[in-house]
Enzyme design. Structure first.
Site, PDB file in Angstrom:
ATOM      1  N   SER A 106      -3.343   0.361  -0.272  1.00 36.93           N
ATOM      2  CA  SER A 106      -2.441   0.241  -1.423  1.00 36.93           C
ATOM      3  C   SER A 106      -3.014   0.094  -2.666  1.00 36.93           C
ATOM      4  O   SER A 106      -4.278  -0.417  -2.887  1.00 36.93           O
ATOM      5  CB  SER A 106      -1.329  -0.909  -1.312  1.00 36.93           C
ATOM      6  OG  SER A 106      -0.576  -0.959  -2.472  1.00 36.93           O
TER       7      SER A 106
ATOM      8  N   TYR B  42       0.059  -9.757   0.094  1.00 35.49           N
ATOM      9  CA  TYR B  42       0.190  -8.538   0.443  1.00 35.49           C
ATOM     10  C   TYR B  42      -1.240  -7.859  -0.561  1.00 35.49           C
ATOM     11  O   TYR B  42      -1.925  -7.111   0.336  1.00 35.49           O
ATOM     12  CB  TYR B  42       1.201  -7.667  -0.110  1.00 35.49           C
ATOM     13  CG  TYR B  42       1.313  -6.296  -0.160  1.00 35.49           C
ATOM     14  CD1 TYR B  42       1.833  -5.814   1.164  1.00 35.49           C
ATOM     15  CD2 TYR B  42       1.228  -5.389  -1.110  1.00 35.49           C
ATOM     16  CE1 TYR B  42       1.754  -4.235   1.373  1.00 35.49           C
ATOM     17  CE2 TYR B  42       1.166  -3.948  -1.110  1.00 35.49           C
ATOM     18  CZ  TYR B  42       1.271  -3.606   0.075  1.00 35.49           C
ATOM     19  OH  TYR B  42       1.162  -2.156   0.342  1.00 35.49           O
TER      20      TYR B  42
ATOM     21  N   LYS C   9      -4.435  -5.825   1.673  1.00 33.55           N
ATOM     22  CA  LYS C   9      -4.738  -4.567   1.176  1.00 33.55           C
ATOM     23  C   LYS C   9      -6.136  -4.632   0.637  1.00 33.55           C
ATOM     24  O   LYS C   9      -6.721  -3.512   0.720  1.00 33.55           O
ATOM     25  CB  LYS C   9      -3.619  -3.921   0.483  1.00 33.55           C
ATOM     26  CG  LYS C   9      -2.275  -3.856   1.062  1.00 33.55           C
ATOM     27  CD  LYS C   9      -2.508  -3.031   2.583  1.00 33.55           C
ATOM     28  CE  LYS C   9      -1.048  -2.505   2.991  1.00 33.55           C
ATOM     29  NZ  LYS C   9      -1.214  -1.727   4.136  1.00 33.55           N
TER      30      LYS C   9
ATOM     31  N   ALA D 198      -3.929  -9.374  -1.381  1.00 32.73           N
ATOM     32  CA  ALA D 198      -5.086  -9.827  -0.315  1.00 32.73           C
ATOM     33  C   ALA D 198      -5.332  -9.114   0.909  1.00 32.73           C
ATOM     34  O   ALA D 198      -6.479  -8.728   1.339  1.00 32.73           O
ATOM     35  CB  ALA D 198      -4.933 -11.399  -0.137  1.00 32.73           C
TER      36      ALA D 198
END
Length: 254
Positions: free
Chosen positions: A140, A153, A157, A155
């Site tokens: 991402s 999230y 990705k 962290a």
């Protein structure tokens, strides 16, 4: 056909970007294996591919269950004798904020966004070493620029972004390429979960604010991600490994 006779695996392939990828891979000649919990959607996609002359299978697989993942990968290899492409696509938006995050939410986010890809790769690599291949992760833009919506999230990705580089270096001698796609704002069923995580969030306002920072002035469509994955899976990308490719309409450049 760019993926003719390549055996591919796509986790979370029953909706959104994964569905678009499954259809695109099949159109390009791949034998597509969809892993997901949504059996109804998965089987519909398989039927659509078969009706158009392609070959596909659905495996109901819990991507937080290591034994299920291992057994599914083994079954696919036993059926076809090879695995050429692995797209570790499954993921979850994760919890909002930091102050209210619970351990269970944290663990679930890491299980789907990071751990599943690590172990799917572990299970597939011994089979991919036989002929080489392509491993793709869905990371991402939140993996390398700040996310105001979910630090957890971001962290997970960010870990994927680093993992991809390490695996590319480690597996290069086996002719296995490892890359990631880093989508930005993408028009999928999960988008609302990303932009309205609490009762106070206004989805439309958040979406409008995000779009202001996208030079191409639109969200990505699932086909935009699928097209990028197809390139990375194909022999056209035979000298591309270790990259984290933003597919974000210029958001990170801005």
């Amino acid at each position: 056909m760019r993926l003719k006779n390549k055996v591919s695996i796509i986790s979370a392939g029953a909706s959104g970007m994964g569905k678009a990828g499954a259809l695109k891979f099949a159109k390009e000649g791949s034998i597509v294996n969809i892993l997901d919990l949504n059996q109804e959607n998965g089987e519909e996609i398989v039927k659509e591919i078969q009706d158009n002359g392609g070959e596909a299978n659905f495996f109901k697989t819990d991507m937080s269950n290591l034994a299920e993942m291992r057994d599914t990968v083994e079954e696919i290899h036993n059926r076809y004798g090879r695995i050429d492409v692995l797209w570790n696509h499954v993921g979850t938006p994760g919890p909002s904020g930091l102050e209210t995050v619970e351990e269970e939410e944290f663990d679930f986010t890491m299980d789907l966004n990071l751990k599943s890809g690590v172990f799917m790769t572990k299970y597939a690599v011994p089979y991919m070493k036989e002929q080489g291949g392509s491993i793709i992760f869905t990371a991402s833009i939140s993996g390398y620029v700040a996310s105001p919506f979910s630090p957890v999230y971001a962290a997970s990705k960010g870990a994927v972004v680093s993992l991809v580089k390490s695996l590319a270096v480690r597996l290069g001698e086996n002719k296995i390429r490892v890359n990631a796609i880093c989508p930005g704002l993408t028009d999928t069923p999960m988008l609302k979960q990303f932009l309205s995580r609490t009762e106070d969030d206004d989805f439309e306002e958040n979406k409008k604010a995000f779009l202001k920072n996208i030079p191409l002035n639109r969200p990505a469509q699932p086909t935009d991600i699928a097209n990028s994955a197809t390139f990375l899976a194909s022999d056209e990308a035979s000298f591309v490994t270790g990259i984290n490719l933003p597919v974000d309409g210029g958001y990170t450049a801005h």
